[in-house]
Structures are given as structure tokens and as C-alpha cells.
Design an enzyme around this catalytic site. Structure first.
Site, short mmCIF file in Angstrom:
data_model
loop_
_atom_site.label_atom_id
_atom_site.label_comp_id
_atom_site.label_asym_id
_atom_site.label_seq_id
_atom_site.Cartn_x
_atom_site.Cartn_y
_atom_site.Cartn_z
CG PHE A 145 10.68 12.97 7.56
CD1 PHE A 145 10.00 14.18 7.67
CD2 PHE A 145 10.90 12.45 6.29
CE1 PHE A 145 9.55 14.85 6.54
CE2 PHE A 145 10.45 13.11 5.16
CZ PHE A 145 9.77 14.32 5.29
CB SER B 183 -0.93 0.00 1.22
OG SER B 183 -0.19 -0.13 2.42
CG HIS C 20 1.38 2.14 4.44
ND1 HIS C 20 0.34 2.19 3.54
CD2 HIS C 20 1.48 3.40 4.95
CE1 HIS C 20 -0.17 3.42 3.51
NE2 HIS C 20 0.52 4.17 4.35
CD GLU D 40 1.48 8.87 4.53
OE1 GLU D 40 1.08 8.26 5.53
OE2 GLU D 40 2.39 9.72 4.55
CG ASP E 130 2.06 15.86 13.03
OD1 ASP E 130 2.26 14.97 13.88
OD2 ASP E 130 2.37 15.75 11.83
#
Length: 288
Positions: free
Chosen positions: A210, A7, A259, A9, A101
Site C-alpha cells: 500500500f 472514524s 480516521h 473506513e 485510482d
């Protein structure tokens, strides 16, 4: 090595250039037949409308199963559930339910006075509608807001008990990190699929930023490897090798779903997925 389900994002575009990049990404990755794709919110829920538009367009134009992100940030309960109803009306059957966030300029998440105080409350409300498969986030390494060891497992258990049907982890660089987390979840009685989130490294400096924000540990050897690769002009090769090796380790350890956080930059993700043995399905054109 078995072939995993995959999958992807995506994030919604905020400029014309970003829009072209999103659609190039979807066009390149859709033929790999992902089990679902997700579309994020911006920090502080700043892209709600854009997210809704992107979710609808991807579903309509590419026939993909789209899971829409939904957060608790800067909205009342009624407003958040209105967004969920709009997704349902557009044919969306999956939601990635997240706390979200903090808004730009804020140091920490603060719940709206009339909003959901946590992702657990959001999951409970979505589960009551009976309209969605609910995916949630999970942290294989301590979330920056985690108050004690094991807090992330305990919090995931609460979300599952509230109605979550699967979890997607934050990215990590060591497969053993995921395996330890998975084992802890099983021990805690968490019985839903936990899908590892994988970040193909488009920019090593960006990946480290990140990681610092979400609590992911950066292995010193990998940091040194990218430093040397940058000097020799081999970052792309190292990024492909690192990501493919991580995925292979996960699959060998029994993982059936992966993912990918694409950052709307499809080429490396596509190369990794192909290296894992997944090839695009090309529709045969009708020959006159």
C-alpha cells in the site's frame, strides 16, 4: 492524554465471505460511537452499486453517520452527479470526494471525455448542490503524481477553496510527517480540519505494498522490527504497539480526530481505540 474523536473506513463486499466480514466489522466498531464512517469505491469505480447498498444498510441498521466515497473515474459528469443525488435521497449528508485510482490495467488516471477531470471539479459541482458536507483526501507525503515539492498542499488548497469542509490524509508511519504537513497547510491558508488517516498493520507485507502505491515512506527501523517480530511470532503485539504509539503522538501534538483504515478487519482497530481510552457504549436491555 485527551480522548480523540474517531472514524472508520470500510469497503463494500464483493463476495459472500466478504459480506460477513464487513458486517462483523461494523458490529464490532459501531459501539465505539465513531463521528462518521466512510465506505470506499473499488479501483476504477468498480463497486459503485455495492458502495451505495453498503452505505444505505450501515446507515439504516446501525444509525451511523456514513460518508460515501465518490470518484471521477470512468463516468460522465451527469452520471457522477446522479450517484450523488441517489446518496442524498438515501439520507446521506457527507461525501468523500476523490479523483479515484486508475481502472484496472491502466497505469494512470485518465478523465472520462465527459467526466470530471479532477477532484477539484468534483468538489465544485458537489458544493453547488448545497446538499453535502464534503471531505477530501490529502497527502502528507508526495503523491506519486505530484509534479513538484509542495504540490500536495497546493492541490488541497484548491479543493478547500472549491468547497471542501475537511480532509482525511493518506496513512503514514511517522507522526512528524503529519505535523510537517499540517504546518505547511496552515502556512498556505488552509483552515479546515485535517484528519490523520491511520492504518493498523494487519499484514506488514500488505502495508508495504500500500505504501509503495501511495508514496508513504517505510521507516527502515519499523521494517526491521516487523521482520524480527515475524520470526518470533509477535507481529500482532508490535502492530498494536506501533499503531497505539503513533496515535498517542498525534494526540499529544494536538490532533482531535483520527480516521482508521480498517480493511474490514476490526480486531486490531478495536484494540487500538480501546488503548486510547475509548470504550464501547452498550445499550442496557430492558429487564422483564
Amino acid at each position: 492524554m485527551s480522548t480523540p474523536r474517531i472514524s472508520f473506513e470500510f469497503f463494500p463486499p464483493q463476495t459472500l465471505d466478504a459480506s460477513f466480514r464487513l458486517w462483523e466489522t461494523v458490529q464490532m466498531l459501531a459501539p465505539l460511537k465513531p463521528s462518521f464512517v466512510s465506505v470506499t469505491y473499488g479501483a476504477g469505480g468498480t463497486t459503485r452499486k455495492l458502495t451505495h447498498e453498503a452505505v444505505g444498510a450501515i446507515g439504516r441498521n446501525y444509525g451511523l453517520n456514513v460518508a460515501a466515497h465518490l470518484t471521477c473515474v470512468d463516468a460522465t459528469r451527469a452520471e457522477t452527479l446522479e450517484i450523488a443525488e441517489a446518496y442524498a435521497a438515501a439520507g446521506v449528508t457527507e461525501i468523500v470526494a476523490l479523483r479515484g485510482d486508475a481502472p484496472k490495467g491502466a497505469e494512470r488516471f485518465v478523465a472520462h471525455p465527459e467526466g470530471f477531470a479532477s477532484s477539484v471539479e468534483l468538489v465544485e459541482a458537489l458544493a453547488r448542490t448545497g446538499k453535502f458536507k464534503i471531505r477530501v483526501g490529502a497527502y502528507p507525503e508526495p503523491h506519486p503524481d505530484a509534479g513538484f515539492a509542495g504540490a500536495d498542499v497546493e492541490h488541497l488548497k484548491r479543493k478547500v477553496d472549491a468547497g471542501a469542509t475537511s480532509a482525511i490524509t493518506q496513512f503514514f508511519f511517522n507522526a512528524d510527517t503529519f505535523f510537517r504537513f499540517r504546518d505547511a497547510c496552515v502556512k498556505a491558508g488552509i483552515n479546515v480540519p485535517i484528519i490523520p488517516g491511520v492504518l493498523p498493520v494487519i499484514s506488514w507485507e500488505g502495508a508495504k505494498k500500500f505504501a509503495a502505491r501511495c508514496g508513504a515512506q517505510v521507516p527502515a527501523a519499523l521494517d526491521e522490527g516487523f521482520r524480527v517480530a515475524a520470526r518470533d511470532g509477535r507481529e500482532d503485539l508490535l502492530a498494536l504497539t506501533q499503531c497505539t504509539t503513533l496515535c498517542a503522538r498525534l494526540i499529544e501534538g494536538g490532533v482531535e480526530d483520527l480516521h482508521f483504515y480498517t480493511l474490514n478487519r476490526p480486531h486490531l482497530t478495536q484494540a487500538v481505540v480501546r488503548a486510547l481510552g475509548i470504550t464501547p457504549e452498550v445499550a442496557l436491555e430492558k429487564v422483564a
